[in-house]
Design a protein around this motif. Structure first.
Motif, mmCIF file in Angstrom:
data_model
loop_
_atom_site.group_PDB
_atom_site.id
_atom_site.type_symbol
_atom_site.label_atom_id
_atom_site.label_comp_id
_atom_site.label_asym_id
_atom_site.label_seq_id
_atom_site.Cartn_x
_atom_site.Cartn_y
_atom_site.Cartn_z
ATOM 1 N N SER A 122 77.870 -120.664 -134.722
ATOM 2 C CA SER A 122 78.411 -119.248 -133.868
ATOM 3 C C SER A 122 79.165 -120.350 -132.422
ATOM 4 N N PHE A 125 81.861 -123.221 -133.506
ATOM 5 C CA PHE A 125 83.088 -122.941 -134.428
ATOM 6 C C PHE A 125 83.581 -121.958 -133.343
ATOM 7 N N ASN A 127 86.166 -118.488 -133.201
ATOM 8 C CA ASN A 127 85.921 -117.458 -134.016
ATOM 9 C C ASN A 127 86.654 -117.683 -135.075
ATOM 10 N N VAL A 130 85.466 -120.262 -137.605
ATOM 11 C CA VAL A 130 83.541 -119.922 -138.368
ATOM 12 C C VAL A 130 83.938 -119.550 -139.080
#
Length: 447
Positions: A122, A125, A127, A130
């Motif tokens: 997380s 990347f 949201n 991801v």
């Protein structure tokens, strides 16, 4: 970082997670050798799996807060150094007590890759991007218990049982080298702390500091909070508790198959140890198919979902793919239960197990993503609560597998498991409809 560099790190972290969980299930085919070497009953040797899972479940309560103070990378490296060192006493244990104690310690040492690793993904990347790397990482620790029996059965068919752990040592060493060479720190607060220290040194100005430099509270306090917060979450949040029980039940079933498949394929179909290990390939193939299906699903649905909810979809949309898993798991187990007869060709129950692998990964991915998004302020605690309960079930289920299959038979025992998954199947459908209302009255859920 470039996307290529990020994905290299994801692959290395995921392979380290695979190695960690694979180490739990390789003990399933060493039990006969341990009985002869240590002069103990088979029931005692099953503890080799259970003790590892105890360490794997309790470890995140410690390494989680440590990673938030010192960073992801140092936790990874020290974790694997201890994992490497503690596996030697397992491979060369002179007695069962030494073997079991260091199985707990190896599980504890490797547990960082069930808690901290998801944070690294997380970190790298956004949201929006991801989903695919998180799906790849999520698959790795759950396919580990399937890969373990496959290569453990091959080794124990031809070599002494201790070679199972000696080869594991070689694998751990390769992973340790890759962690040092390819994985860099990704936790932003720790990166800012390092930057502030460099600026103080270069400028001589002591006013430069990072938020982590003025962190309130002690590390002991952080560990204490990390220990009780996951259980507080389960006590007050029915959604979290029920979803955790659901995933714990499925992982318990996966670990129970380590004892159940020898009943089904060795006794009913005359498989040798190597062939019985390969029978787990069906579950592994199902998980790979689930991962590929999620790539397609994320590509097709993500833009539409984002547009529908104005770029901010509610956590409940993460449960949609879990609905498919909720249907596939009981179907698979009922199919498996009623095709375990000796008169039915062995390929039929293996095909049934493919659906179990697919459905299980759908459930795990949807629940993990839901917990992280629904309880974002306490995402680490939400995942720790899930990990603790899952590991408890995975530790307990293999212990009664033999008695259950001897008493109920392969049909009755597997059908019982199918019935349990059927009872839990409505959860994603119910929470999809009422989850928003429940979160409005929650003391922990994100607004």
């Amino acid at each position: 970082m470039s996307n290529f560099r990020k994905w290299v790190m994801v692959v290395v972290i995921s392979s380290a997670s695979l190695c960690a969980t694979c180490a739990s299930s390789i003990a399933s085919f060493t039990e006969a050798g341990e009985v002869d070497a240590f002069r103990v009953s088979k029931e005692v040797t099953i503890l080799g799996i259970s003790m590892y899972m105890v360490g794997l479940g309790t470890g995140p309560l410690l390494v989680g807060p440590l990673s938030e103070v010192y960073g992801r990378n140092i936790v990874y490296r020290l974790s694997y150094i201890f994992f490497f060192a503690f596996t030697f006493p397992v491979a060369f244990a002179p007695n069962i007590a030494t073997f079991l104690v260091f199985r707990v310690l190896t599980g504890f040492a490797s547990s960082a890759f069930l808690s901290v690793a998801g944070g690294s993904v997380s970190d790298m990347f956004s949201n929006y991007n991801v989903a695919n790397p998180m799906a790849f990482y999520t698959m790795s620790p759950f396919i580990g218990p399937v890969v373990g029996p496959m290569y453990s059965g091959l080794i124990n068919q031809h070599l002494d049982w201790r070679w199972t752990y000696r080869i594991q040592i070689i694998w751990i060493f390769i992973e340790l080298v890759m962690l040092f060479v390819f994985v860099r720190e990704t936790y932003v607060p720790v990166l800012l702390k390092g930057k502030a220290a460099r600026m103080r040194k270069e400028t001589g100005d002591g006013r430069f500091y990072a938020p982590l430099d003025r962190r309130d509270g002690s590390l002991v306090g952080a560990i204490f909070v990390s220990c009780y917060k996951p259980f507080e979450l389960m006590i007050y949040e029915r959604m979290a508790l029920l979803l955790n029980i659901w995933t714990a039940l499925l992982l318990g079933i996966l670990y129970l198959t380590l004892q159940a498949f020898p009943f089904i394929f060795e006794k009913n179909h005359g498989f040798n140890m190597q062939s019985t290990g390969l029978s787990f390939a069906g579950i592994g193939l199902g998980m790979i198919l689930a991962f590929l299906a999620q790539l397609v699903y994320n590509k097709v649905s993500a833009p539409k979902t984002a547009a529908k909810y104005g770029g901010n979809p509610p956590p409940e949309v993460r449960l949609i793919i879990g609905m498919a898993g909720a249907v596939l798991c009981p179907i698979s187990l009922f199919w498996l239960a009623f095709t375990t007869y000796r008169s039915v060709h062995w390929i039929v129950p293996i095909i049934a197990s493919i659906l179990l692998g697919t459905g299980s990964l759908f459930v795990f991915t949807s629940v993990f993503t839901y917990l992280v998004t629904a309880y974002r302020p306490l995402a680490a605690s939400a995942l720790a609560s899930n990990s603790a309960l899952r590991s408890a079930f995975a530790a307990a289920f293999p212990l009664f597998a033999g008695a259950m299959y001897n008493k109920l038979g392969t049909v009755g025992a597997t059908a019982l498991l199918a019935g349990l998954t059927t009872i839990m199947a409505p959860l994603p459908f119910v929470f999809f409809r009422i989850g928003t209302r429940l979160r409005q009255n929650s003391r922990f859920a994100a607004s």
